[in-house]
Scaffold this active site. Structure first.
Site, short mmCIF file in Angstrom:
data_model
loop_
_atom_site.label_atom_id
_atom_site.label_comp_id
_atom_site.label_asym_id
_atom_site.label_seq_id
_atom_site.Cartn_x
_atom_site.Cartn_y
_atom_site.Cartn_z
N GLU A 118 10.63 -1.54 -21.84
CA GLU A 118 10.32 -2.94 -22.14
C GLU A 118 9.59 -2.97 -23.48
OE1 GLU A 118 8.18 -4.91 -18.99
OE2 GLU A 118 9.53 -4.20 -17.43
N CYS A 128 0.86 -1.18 0.00
CA CYS A 128 0.00 0.00 0.00
C CYS A 128 0.89 1.23 0.00
CB CYS A 128 -0.89 -0.04 1.25
SG CYS A 128 -1.83 1.46 1.53
N MET A 135 5.52 -18.19 -20.21
CA MET A 135 5.04 -18.20 -21.59
C MET A 135 5.27 -16.85 -22.26
SD MET A 135 4.04 -21.32 -21.82
CE MET A 135 2.95 -21.54 -23.24
N HIS A 136 6.06 -15.98 -21.64
CA HIS A 136 6.38 -14.66 -22.18
C HIS A 136 7.69 -14.79 -22.95
CE1 HIS A 136 7.42 -10.46 -22.48
NE2 HIS A 136 6.38 -10.08 -21.77
N ASN A 180 8.80 -0.62 -10.32
CA ASN A 180 8.47 -1.17 -11.63
C ASN A 180 6.98 -0.97 -11.91
OD1 ASN A 180 9.14 -3.09 -13.99
ND2 ASN A 180 7.32 -4.05 -13.06
N GLU A 181 6.67 -0.30 -13.00
CA GLU A 181 5.29 -0.18 -13.47
C GLU A 181 4.33 0.20 -12.35
OE1 GLU A 181 4.58 -3.95 -15.32
OE2 GLU A 181 5.71 -3.45 -17.12
ZN LIG Z 1 6.33 -5.86 -17.23
#
Ligand SMILES: [Zn+2]
Ligand SMILES: [Zn+2]
Ligand SMILES: [Zn+2]
Lengths: 639, 639, 639
Positions: free
Chosen positions: A324, A109, A374-375, A143-144
Site C-alpha cells: 500500500e 483475539c 477522506m483517504h 491485513n496489517e
Molecule cells: Zn491500511
C-alpha cells in the site's frame, strides 16, 4: 524481473457494471497488479456457512481478463457480525480489561481457538476455489497484523494460551520462578494455572513476565499466519505475502516472514512522520508533505531482510513489495496534509531502488463512505483522476527505461531485533528509551552519510560481506551473532549484550564477546534536556553506561569515562546525539575505506547493482554533483 | 416589556425563618424574579411516593408575597438515592463502560424508560399543585441538559433505544448498511438488534454510525424535555424555559427550544474563558477577570435564535433570558479568579443589549457547604453583601432610565448547525477541527468589525433581511437554506455542503448550490504550526480545500489555488486566520455597504432598536468616539 | 547513643553459602544493622499454613553471629499467590473500578478482614519465633504503606467498612446529611448502607464525602499497623519501626507513628526530585545528581516529629531513622541518573545532622533479576564494590570522630497537617493547590535563610519554645493549636482556619483565633502565569484571599487589599512567591532576633546541639565563611 506497479481495489464497494471500465483504466495507467478481497468476509459469507463466491468469481474474471494479475487477500481482519453470536468471547481484551468491540476491524483475539478455526476455514475455502485460478498470482494473509495495537490481548483465551506456552517453555513452575527471579517480591507460582497476564498490577509487573507475554503474543501472530499459509499452500503455488505496518515492533516479523514468500509493507510517509516518528518541530514542518527522508528507506531495508527470512530470494535478496503506497492525504493521522506534487512518484522509485519488486498504490478509487472516505486514491470519489494517477503512469513509463529489479549488497549491516524492542518496552529504565528509536538514530546517520545499509536479523551468523556492522540495543547476543561480531569490524552498544535471555543481568557482566575486554558496570538514563559531554564536542543523550576493562579507549566522556572502547569490535557506552553519530560513522568509514558523504538535508542516495538513485525530500531544489534536483525530484545515473 | 433582574434561590438550604428577610432584601436589590426548586427532589419526595410539598408551599408564599415572580424548576437533575433501589440501571454508562454513580447530580440516562416515568410523574405532581398558582410566572425544565458530558450514555437502555430509533429511521438493515457504507469493512448488520453503540471499537467506528448515535442521543434530550413540557402545559399557562450551557453542542438546542417558550442560558464568562474557549495565553491573561469579549455575545445571539425556534416572540425576536449570571469567583474551573469590579454589571447590560428580557444572578447566598461552597453569590455565606449585590442594584436602577427590551434585526446572519458539530466530532479529519471553534472564529471577526449578528438555524429559508450571510462548516445544506443562500450575498465554506446527510461524499462533489460553479476536489488538514499562505498576506490554518469550477476567483493561495471563489455567493476554501477573516469581512461590508469598524482589543458594540451600547472588556480605559470608557465600563447612546 | 549505619539485605535472594561472606563484608564496611525479611512471605509460608522458618533461622544466626543487629520485617507487603485462592476479593480496587492484581507488591485492600487476619497471623508467628531472639534488635511493620497509591481502595470491603465507620462517627443518617450538606443536590441518605464510595460520580462528589473517605482510609492504615504492633509487642521488647515514603500524604503518619517506637523513611533524593518535587527545569537540571537541597531535610524534620508522636524519645527528640538510603541510580523514576560522587556520604550526614540514629542503605547487593534489577546497591550484581560502598565506609569512620546523636530544638516551628492535605485534595479550588507544596514552599524559604525547623503536628498545644511558627494551609485549627498560636509570634494562612472540621465555611468567617481581628471574605485561585503584585515588589501566586477586619495591615497588595494582617499573630492572605517568602522570613527573624542567612543556591545548614553542619548540594564548590566546600561536600564545625 521487471519492476511493476499495482493498486488495491474493492470490487464489492462498486456497482458491478463499472468493474470493466476500472480494470481498463488500471491497465491504461500502467498497473500490473490488483489486490482484492481482504475485507470482504461478510460479502463472501453473509451468514455463517452460507457462501457467496459469485461476485468474486466475476470480479476475478473481469480484472484478470483485462490483463491484471491478482493478489487475493484472506478477509480475516474483518470477521462479520454473525460470528460474534457463535464466539462471543473472540474479541480481544485491552490492557485495561475492556472488550474491544465490533464496529471497525481487527476485532479478534489471536489466542481464541474458535476464531482460529474460522480463519482456517475461510482461508481453506478461498484456497480451494481460487488456488489454481491462473489470474491469482499472489496471496495476502489477513491485513496489517498488529495494527491498532492488536497483537496483545488480555483475554481469558490469551491467559490460558500463555499458561500452556509457559508450561512448554519452562516445564516446571520452579524453573519459571528461577528464570523470572520471582523470589524478589514473593511472586512465585506453584502451578502454571496461577499465572495471570501482566496487566493491572499494583506497580510494575516483573519484566521477564512481561517479556514472556510479549514473546507469547508474537508467537500467536506467527501461528495464526502459519495456519493460513498451510491452507493456501495446500491448493496454490502462488507466492504468499503479508502487508506489514510501519514502526510496528509488537511481533517478530522475521518469524512471520519465515513462513511467507514475499514481505510487503504499507508505506504512508506523511501519516507516519506525523504520528510515529520522532523529529524536531522544524523537521516535521520541513518534511510535512514529503514524509521523513529516512523512514521509508528504513522499512524498505527492514522488510527486505524479512523477505529474505522467507528463503525465496529475488535477484535483490529477499523478495519484498510495497503493498500500500500513500497516494494523497490520508484520514487517520492527527493532521493529514497533501503530498508535494511528485512524491507519489518519488516514493515508488525509492522503493524500487531499495529492491522492491512491486509497488501497489492504496487505493484505486477513494471511497465516498465509511471510515476512510477522506483517504485519497488514484481516482476521486467521482471517478475523475486524482493527482497521483498521473504520477503512477509516469513511474510505469519510466520503469521501462531502467533495468530489472536489483539491489547491491550494502556496505553496512545494522542488526534489528524485535525481542530487544520488547525487553526495553518492559524495562525502559529511562522513560524515552525505545529500541526502534535507537536503531533508527543509527540508520539516519548512515543515510546522512550516503551509505547503503542492510538490516540483518539477530540470529545472523555471517557479517563477512559488510565493511562494518552496527548493533545498538541488542539485549542478548545470539550465539551466531556473537561469533560473527567477534570476527568483524563492528560497533555494538549501548545496552547490547548486557542481559541474559531472561532479561536479568549476567555474571560476568556483559557484553560478553570474546574479542572485547570491557563490561558495563553502571547505567544511567537521562532526561531529554541533559546530556553527557564527550571529548569530541558531542554528547550522549537519553542513556549512558560506565565501562570497565582493558580494551583500548577510542573516545572519552568529559568526565573521564570510556565512551567508545575496543579495537575492531568496539562498544559504544551511550546514545549518541546526531553530531556524534556522524563523527562515529566518519571514523568507521575512514577505518574501512568507505566514502562518507555529508549529504544536504533532505537529499538521499541509494545504489542498485547498476545505478545510483538520488532522491530530494527537501521542499526546495538541491544542487548535487552538478545536477539540480527539484523538490520531490528523483535522479539516477549509472554506476 | 421592561427588562428585569432575578436571582436563583434555594429555600431548602436555609432555615425557614430567614426566608422573609431574604425576600425583602431581594426586592430591595431591585430583583423581580426568583428561581427555586430545581435540585429539591429529595425534599419534595423524601421516600418514593411520599410527598412533602409543605415547605415549598410556604416558600412560594413568602417569596411571592414579597412581590417576587417565581420560576419553578423541575428537580429532575437530582434524583434521590432511593430511586436507585427502584431503578438500579437508570445510571448512564460512560464511554469507557463504567456506570456514572450517585453522589453528585445528573446521574441518569436519558434513554431509561423507568427514570423517564419518574420524571413525568414528579413534573405532573408539581404542575398539578402549582400550575395555577399566581406567583408561579415561569417554569424551568430540569437543569443544564448535557452538563458534565451527560447527553450520551452507553447503557443497555441506550442500546435498545438506539436500535429502535434506527429501525424507525431506516426500516431495513439493508437500507442502513447502504446508508452507512457498512460494506467497507464487512460491518453489515442482519438485524437491528445486532447493532451496538459506537464505543470501545478496535479502531475508529464508522462515522455515520457515530453520527446517528449522536442524533439519537440528542433526540432523547428533546423527548425528555418534551415529556416535561406536556405535563406542565396541561396545568399551567406560564412560559416554560430551559437553562442551556455554554459551548455545549451535544444536543440540538433548536429542537429542544421548539417545545419551549423562552430560551435561557447560564453565563459564566470567567469560568468559560478558562475551561472551554480557545485563546492565546496573552488573550487568556488579558481577559482573566472579564471573560472572553465575544463568548457571551455569541451565546446571547445563539440562544435568541433558539428562543425564536419556540415560536413565541418578544419584541426582540426570540424570547430569551440569562438564567444564571456569574456574580464572582466560581468553584468549577481549573482556576477561579474574581471578576474585575463592574463586570457583574457589564455582563447584565450586554445581555440586555442583545435582547435578553431577564438576567438572573446565580445565586442569592453563597452556600457554606457541599460542592459549590466556593461559588460566590450576591450574599456571602455569612449573609453580608457580596460585591456583586451593589452592581445588581445599579443595573436595576439603570433599567428604568432605558427603553423596553428591543433588538434590531442584525445586518449579518451566521448559520449554526448542531448536526455539523456532531459530524466533525465523528470525523474531524484534523485533530483540532471543531464546528463551534470555526463558527466562533467567524463570529469573533464580526465582533471585531462592530457588526450585529443574528445566528440562524440550518433550516432557515429566508435570508433576505440580511446584508450577507456566513455559513462555515455546514456538513449538508438543507433544501430551504440551499435555496435561501442561492438568492443572497453569502460566504459559505470551508467544509460546507461537502457531505450527504449520511456523512458520505456526494456525487457530484459539493458544494451543490445552483448559483455556484465550484466543487471541493481535495482536502487537507494542517498542524497548528503550519499555514497555507494567501496572496493577500494572510493564511489558511487548520484546514484547506482545493476547488475546481468555473466560478470567478476572488482570492488565491500563494500556490495558485482558489481561496475564495464565486460571485454573490462565494465559497471559502479554508479556515482563515484572524487577519484574513478581518479582510474577508472588510470586503463583504464594502460590497454590501456596511460600515466595518476596526474596534480596539476588548471594546465591543451592540445596537438595539434605539441605542448603541459600547462595552469595554479590556482591563484598561479605552477612548472611543470621544468618550473614555473605563475598564469594565458600559456606555450607551441613542441611535 | 552513637550514630550507626545499616543496610537492607535479602538472604532469600542469594545462595546460602555466601551469607557469611556478605555478613563479614558488611561489618568490614562499618555497618551495624541489617534489615531482612520484609518481602519473604512466600519463602516463609510456601503454601497456606505450611511454614518454613529454617532458612530464616540460619540467616539470623549467620548475620547476628557476625556482629550485626537485625531489623526483622513483617512480609505483609507481598502476600503469596496462594492467598488469592483463599481470598479472591482481597485485592484493592482502583478509583476506576478495576482490581489491582497479583504480580508485583502491595496487592491488598486495607479494609479486607480476611487479609487482615492473615497479616496478624504471619506477624504473630514471626513474633513468637523471633521475639526473644537477641539478634533481633528492631522490627519493621510491612513496607512503605501507601506506596503505589495503595491507601485508598474502592472495593466492596472498603465500602462496607466505610459505612460502619460513618455510622460510628455520625450515629444517624440525618446527622451525616447535615454535616455534609447533602441537601445541596438532593444527596441525602436514609441509611448508612446506601452510601457508596466517592468515585465515578457524574461530576465532582461532595467534598466532605471525599474527606471522610480519606479519613477512613487513613484510619485503616493505622488499624492495620496497630494490629501488627499488638502481635509483636506480645512477644518482643525490641522497638517497632515503619519505613514511610517521601511526599506521601494519603494517611496520617502522626497517628501511625503514635503506635510505633521509631519513625523511619526511605530517602531517594534523586528519584524524588525527578518524580514528585516541583521545581523549574533549571532547578531540576542543577540538582539532577544530588536531589533537591531541601526535600530530604523536610522529611527528616517531618519524621522526627512523627517519631516523637510515638512517645519514645532519644536525646534528639523523636526517634527516627533513614531505613532506605539511595546509594546509586534507581530503577523507578522517569529518568535515573547516577549520584554525584560524595552524595551517598552527604545524604547520610545530613540525616544524622537532623537527628537520625541510623541510616540504612538500600540495598546490600544489586539484584540481577526482577523489577529492581537496575536499582544500585552497595555491591554490584557481580559482588564487586559499587561506588557507594566506599562512601558508606567513610561515613562509618567519620561517625567515631563526632559526638552522639543529638538535635537542638529548632527556632522555627512549621505546622504540618495530613487532614488539610486531604481537604485541599478534595477541594483544591485551583488546579495546582496542594498542601505539601504550600508547606514545602515555606520550609524551603526557612532553609534558604539557614534556619533550623521543627515540624509540629496539628494538635500541638505548646509553641513557647519557638521564636516563631508558620501554619500555612491548615483547614481547621485544633483547640490546642488555636490556643498555642494565640500566645505566640506566628504567621498563619493562606487558607488557614477558613473551614469547619466538616469542610464547610464557618460563621463567623475564619480565621477565628481570638488574638486576630480579621476574616477571609473572598477567595480566588490563579493560573500559573498570573500573580497578584504586592507593594514590596513580590507577588502572590496560585492563591489569594481578600480580608476584612480591624487588625493592623503589615503589607498590602498593589490593588490595596491587606496581604499580611495582624500583630504578633499575623495572617498571610495568599501564596507568596519565593522572593516574598524570603522577605517575610527576614521580617520575622528581625522581629524575634534571629539571624537570617541568605545562603548561596545549594548550600544548606543544620545545627545539632554541638555542631553546625554545612552541606553543599551544588554541582560546584562554594566558599562559605572562609571555607571552600566542594561539590557534594560536608563541612562541620563546633558551635
Ligand atoms: Zn491500511
Ligand atoms: Zn449551574
Ligand atoms: Zn523501596
Amino acid at each position: 524481473m521487471k519492476r511493476t506497479l499495482g493498486v488495491c481495489y474493492y470490487p464489492e464497494h462498486w456497482p458491478e457494471d463499472i468493474w470493466a471500465d476500472d480494470a481498463a483504466r488500471m491497465v491504461q495507467a500502467g498497473l500490473s497488479w490488483v489486490r482484492i478481497g481482504e475485507f470482504a468476509w461478510q460479502r463472501l459469507e453473509p451468514q455463517s456457512g452460507v457462501m457467496d463466491f459469485g461476485w468474486l468469481d466475476r470480479a476475478i474474471d473481469v480484472l484478470g481478463n483485462a490483463g491484471l494479475k491478482i493478489i487475493l487477500g484472506t478477509p480475516t481482519a474483518t470477521p462479520p457480525r454473525w460470528m460474534l453470536d457463535k464466539h462471543p468471547d473472540m474479541l480481544a481484551i485491552d490492557e485495561q480489561g475492556r472488550p474491544r468491540g465490533f464496529g471497525s476491524r481487527r476485532h479478534y483475539c489471536f489466542s481464541h481457538q474458535g476464531f482460529r478455526a474460522e480463519s482456517k476455514r475461510i482461508t481453506r475455502l478461498l484456497a480451494q476455489r481460487y488456488g489454481s485460478k491462473e489470474h491469482i498470482q499472489a496471496w495476502q494473509t489477513d491485513n496489517e497484523y498488529a495494527c491498532h495495537d492488536t497483537t496483545r490481548s488480555y483475554s481469558y483465551a490469551a491467559t490460558e494460551g500463555f499458561q500452556h506456552w509457559l508450561a512448554q517453555k519452562y516445564q516446571s513452575p520452579a524453573a519459571l520462578n528461577r528464570a523470572w527471579g520471582n523470589v524478589f517480591w514473593s511472586m512465585d507460582y506453584d502451578d502454571f494455572v496461577d499465572i495471570g497476564l501482566p496487566n493491572l498490577t499494583v506497580t510494575e509487573p516483573n519484566h521477564p513476565h512481561v517479556l514472556d507475554f510479549y514473546r507469547y503474543s508474537s508467537d500467536m501472530v506467527v501461528q495464526f499466519n502459519r495456519e493460513q499459509v498451510v491452507e493456501i499452500r495446500a491448493h496454490s503455488a502462488a507466492p504468499i505475502i503479508h502487508n506489514y505496518m510501519g514502526r510496528e515492533t509488537s511481533f517478530d516479523h522475521f518469524k512471520v516472514g519465515a513462513d511467507l514468500d514475499i514481505a510487503s509493507w504499507d508505506s504512508y510517509p506523511i501519516g507516519f512522520l506525523s504520528d510515529r516518528i520522532e523529529g524536531s518541530p522544524e523537521h516535521k514542518r520541513r518534511f510535512l508533505r514529503q514524509g521523513d527522508p529516512d523512514n521509508q528507506a528504513f522499512h524498505h531495508d527492514l522488510y527486505r531482510a524479512v523477505g529474505r527470512a522467507g528463503g525465496a530470494q529475488s535477484d535483490a535478496g529477499g523478495r519484498w513489495w510495497v503493498m500500500e503506497q500513500q497516494p494523497g492525504p490520508v484520514n487517520w493521522a492527527p493532521y493529514n496534509p497533501a503530498p508535494l506534487p511528485g512524491m507519489a512518484r518519488l516514493w515508488a522509485w525509492e522503493a524500487f531502488a531499495h529492491g522492491a519488486e512491486t509497488v501497489c498504490y492504496f487505493r484505486w478509487r477513494q471511497a465516498p463512505f465509511a471510515q476512510e472516505q477522506m483517504h485519497a486514491g488514484l481516482l476521486r470519489t467521482d471517478s475523475a483522476d486524482a493527482p497521483a494517477l498521473a504520477e503512477a503512469l509516469q513511474v510505469s513509463q519510466e520503469i521501462n527505461a531502467l533495468p530489472e529489479v536489483g539491489t547491491a549488497r550494502a556496505d553496512v549491516a545494522l542488526v534489528f531485533d524485535y525481542e530487544s524492542a520488547w525487553a526495553w518496552e518492559a524495562q525502559p529504565q529511562g522513560a524515552d528509551f525505545d529500541q526502534f528509536r535507537l536503531a533508527f538514530s543509527a540508520y539516519r546517520a548512515c543515510r546522512r552519510a550516503g551509505l547503503n545499509v542492510d538490516i540483518v536479523p539477530p540470529d545472523c551468523g555471517d557479517l563477512s560481506a559488510y565493511k562494518f556492522t552496527l548493533a545498538p540495543g541488542i539485549m542478548h547476543l545470539s550465539a551466531p551473532l556473537r561469533a560473527a561480531l567477534a570476527a568483524t569490524t563492528a560497533l555494538i552498544g549501548p545496552r547490547t549484550d548486557t542481559k541474559t535471555e531472561h532479561l536479568s543481568i549476567p555474571t560476568p557482566l556483559g557484553p560478553n564477546v570474546p574479542s572485547l575486554n570491557a563490561s558495563v558496570v553502571l547505567t544511567e538514563s537521562l532526561p531529554p534536556d541533559v546530556g553527557v559531554p564527550l571529548e569530541n564536542g558531542g554528547k550522549f543523550v537519553h542513556w549512558r553506561e560506565v565501562l570497565e576493562g582493558e580494551a583500548p579507549v577510542q573516545l572519552r566522556t568529559n568526565d573521564g569515562h570510556a565512551a567508545i572502547i575496543g579495537d575492531k569490535l568496539r562498544y559504544l557506552a551511550g546514545w549518541p546525539d546526531d553530531a556524534t553519530w556522524d563523527m562515529i560513522l566518519r571514523d568507521l568509514c575512514a577505518d574501512v575505506g568507505l566514502t562518507h558523504h555529508a549529504l544536504p538535508d533532505g537529499l538521499r542516495l541509494r545504489d542498485t547493482e547498476t545505478h545510483r538513485f538520488v532522491f530530494n525530500y527537501a521542499p526546495e531544489p538541491i544542487h548535487w554533483n552538478g545536477t539540480e534536483i527539484p523538490a520531490a525530484g528523483v535522479h539516477w545515473q549509472t554506476l
